[in-house]
Design a protein around this motif. Sequence first.
Motif, short mmCIF file in Angstrom:
data_model
loop_
_atom_site.label_atom_id
_atom_site.label_comp_id
_atom_site.label_asym_id
_atom_site.label_seq_id
_atom_site.Cartn_x
_atom_site.Cartn_y
_atom_site.Cartn_z
N GLY A 1 29.44 24.05 58.07
CA GLY A 1 30.20 24.67 59.14
C GLY A 1 31.36 25.50 58.62
O GLY A 1 32.15 26.04 59.41
N MET A 2 31.48 25.63 57.29
CA MET A 2 32.58 26.39 56.68
C MET A 2 32.06 27.48 55.76
O MET A 2 32.74 27.89 54.82
CB MET A 2 33.49 25.44 55.89
CG MET A 2 34.12 24.34 56.70
SD MET A 2 35.26 23.32 55.74
CE MET A 2 34.10 22.55 54.59
N ALA A 3 30.84 27.95 56.03
CA ALA A 3 30.22 28.93 55.13
C ALA A 3 31.05 30.20 55.02
O ALA A 3 31.20 30.76 53.92
CB ALA A 3 28.81 29.25 55.59
N ASP A 4 31.60 30.68 56.15
CA ASP A 4 32.39 31.92 56.10
C ASP A 4 33.60 31.75 55.19
O ASP A 4 33.94 32.66 54.41
CB ASP A 4 32.86 32.30 57.51
CG ASP A 4 31.72 32.78 58.39
OD1 ASP A 4 30.66 33.15 57.84
OD2 ASP A 4 31.88 32.78 59.62
N ARG A 5 34.25 30.60 55.26
CA ARG A 5 35.42 30.36 54.41
C ARG A 5 35.02 30.27 52.95
O ARG A 5 35.73 30.78 52.06
CB ARG A 5 36.13 29.08 54.84
CG ARG A 5 37.48 28.89 54.16
CD ARG A 5 38.22 27.72 54.73
NE ARG A 5 37.69 26.45 54.24
CZ ARG A 5 38.18 25.26 54.60
NH1 ARG A 5 39.16 25.19 55.47
NH2 ARG A 5 37.65 24.16 54.11
N MET A 6 33.88 29.64 52.67
CA MET A 6 33.41 29.55 51.28
C MET A 6 33.11 30.92 50.72
O MET A 6 33.49 31.25 49.59
CB MET A 6 32.17 28.66 51.22
CG MET A 6 32.38 27.22 51.63
SD MET A 6 33.50 26.32 50.55
CE MET A 6 32.56 26.33 49.02
N VAL A 7 32.43 31.75 51.50
CA VAL A 7 32.07 33.09 51.05
C VAL A 7 33.33 33.93 50.83
O VAL A 7 33.41 34.73 49.89
CB VAL A 7 31.12 33.76 52.04
CG1 VAL A 7 30.91 35.23 51.69
CG2 VAL A 7 29.78 33.02 52.08
N ALA A 8 34.33 33.73 51.68
CA ALA A 8 35.57 34.50 51.55
C ALA A 8 36.28 34.20 50.23
O ALA A 8 37.04 35.03 49.72
CB ALA A 8 36.50 34.19 52.72
N GLY A 9 36.03 33.02 49.66
CA GLY A 9 36.67 32.65 48.40
C GLY A 9 35.93 33.13 47.17
O GLY A 9 36.40 32.89 46.04
N LEU A 10 34.80 33.83 47.34
CA LEU A 10 34.03 34.33 46.20
C LEU A 10 34.86 35.36 45.44
O LEU A 10 35.38 36.32 46.02
CB LEU A 10 32.73 34.97 46.71
CG LEU A 10 31.79 35.54 45.66
CD1 LEU A 10 31.13 34.42 44.86
CD2 LEU A 10 30.72 36.42 46.33
N LEU A 11 34.96 35.20 44.12
CA LEU A 11 35.73 36.13 43.29
C LEU A 11 34.80 37.23 42.79
O LEU A 11 33.76 36.94 42.19
CB LEU A 11 36.35 35.39 42.11
CG LEU A 11 37.28 34.23 42.47
CD1 LEU A 11 37.83 33.57 41.20
CD2 LEU A 11 38.41 34.68 43.37
N THR A 12 35.19 38.49 43.01
CA THR A 12 34.29 39.61 42.72
C THR A 12 34.91 40.68 41.85
O THR A 12 34.31 41.74 41.66
CB THR A 12 33.82 40.24 44.04
OG1 THR A 12 34.96 40.74 44.76
CG2 THR A 12 33.08 39.24 44.91
N THR A 13 36.10 40.43 41.31
CA THR A 13 36.74 41.42 40.44
C THR A 13 37.12 40.79 39.11
O THR A 13 37.41 39.58 39.05
CB THR A 13 38.02 41.99 41.09
OG1 THR A 13 39.01 40.95 41.19
CG2 THR A 13 37.72 42.55 42.49
N PRO A 14 37.14 41.57 38.03
CA PRO A 14 37.58 41.02 36.74
C PRO A 14 38.96 40.40 36.81
O PRO A 14 39.19 39.33 36.24
CB PRO A 14 37.54 42.23 35.82
CG PRO A 14 36.50 43.13 36.41
CD PRO A 14 36.65 42.97 37.90
N THR A 15 39.88 41.05 37.53
CA THR A 15 41.25 40.52 37.62
C THR A 15 41.26 39.17 38.32
O THR A 15 41.92 38.22 37.86
CB THR A 15 42.16 41.51 38.36
OG1 THR A 15 42.22 42.73 37.63
CG2 THR A 15 43.56 40.94 38.52
N GLY A 16 40.53 39.06 39.43
CA GLY A 16 40.50 37.80 40.16
C GLY A 16 39.91 36.67 39.34
O GLY A 16 40.41 35.54 39.36
#
Length: 281
Positions: free
Chosen positions: A231-246
């Motif tokens: 039930g928290m998939a959107d929040r999990m996906v929002a935390g995905l790191l997609t940049t070298p800096t992150g």
Amino acid sequence: MNVGIGLPIGDPATLLTWARCAEAGPFSTLGLLDRLVYHNPEPLVALAVIAGATSRIRVQTEVLLAPLRDTALLAKQAATLDRMTGGRLVLGLGIGGRDDDHQATGIDKRTRGRRLDGQMEVMRRLWSGEPYGDGVGAIGPAPARPGGPEVLFGGFQPAALERVARWGDGFLAAAAPSWAGDLFETVRTFWQEYGRDGEPRIVAQVNVALGPQDVIDDARANMHSYYSFTGMADRMVAGLLTTPTGIRDAIAGFADLGADEVMLYCYGLDPNQVDRLADLL
């Protein structure tokens, strides 16, 4: 600090390519998730194949849902894999939270924590060469590592954190640096209370995707599918790191907290991410 790769679960046929690329790079460990009612590969089988195709890198369950499995057989499987890899197995264990996994195995979800504690008591005895009990002899082979493979526990609740000190060698933390520090300190406190020598090994996990937009979109879609049951998939996906800096900042944050290793968990299937992450490091 060591950095490992968490392997994607969407296509088992790609995993040997991932493993060989990681073995050639700076990575310390290959991790693999566990679910039953899902299309992921069974981790002990998959990691055995991966271990046979590599020679240096460790293989890690992250986390294996031990309460769903027969205890004596799990002890034998883990000891076999540890022995045949020369001690490269890291057995990350947890209790799981999906109702359907427990329904499929007939295991009462309400007892999974107590069941895991009982399993660890039996497996530690078997890995030490003691008889199973009640007229049943020892169950080998002897693992490469005396007393059994390295065992890490995942979880967030106090019972799970205490289990690290009672039965384990370390902690698997699927938490951001911003709130992982309290978990680390709780684990270390339990470790001291149990009179354990040294320090628990701390392994952190962050979800990453590095590459063009289609790689990131693939990772987000796979993550959303995997975590939909929470039930928290959107929040999990929002935390995905997609940049070298992150990604670099997350690694540095865990280093500041005293983590021993960070697992960069990938959900996108593109194996070229391994080389991109290697370049980032």
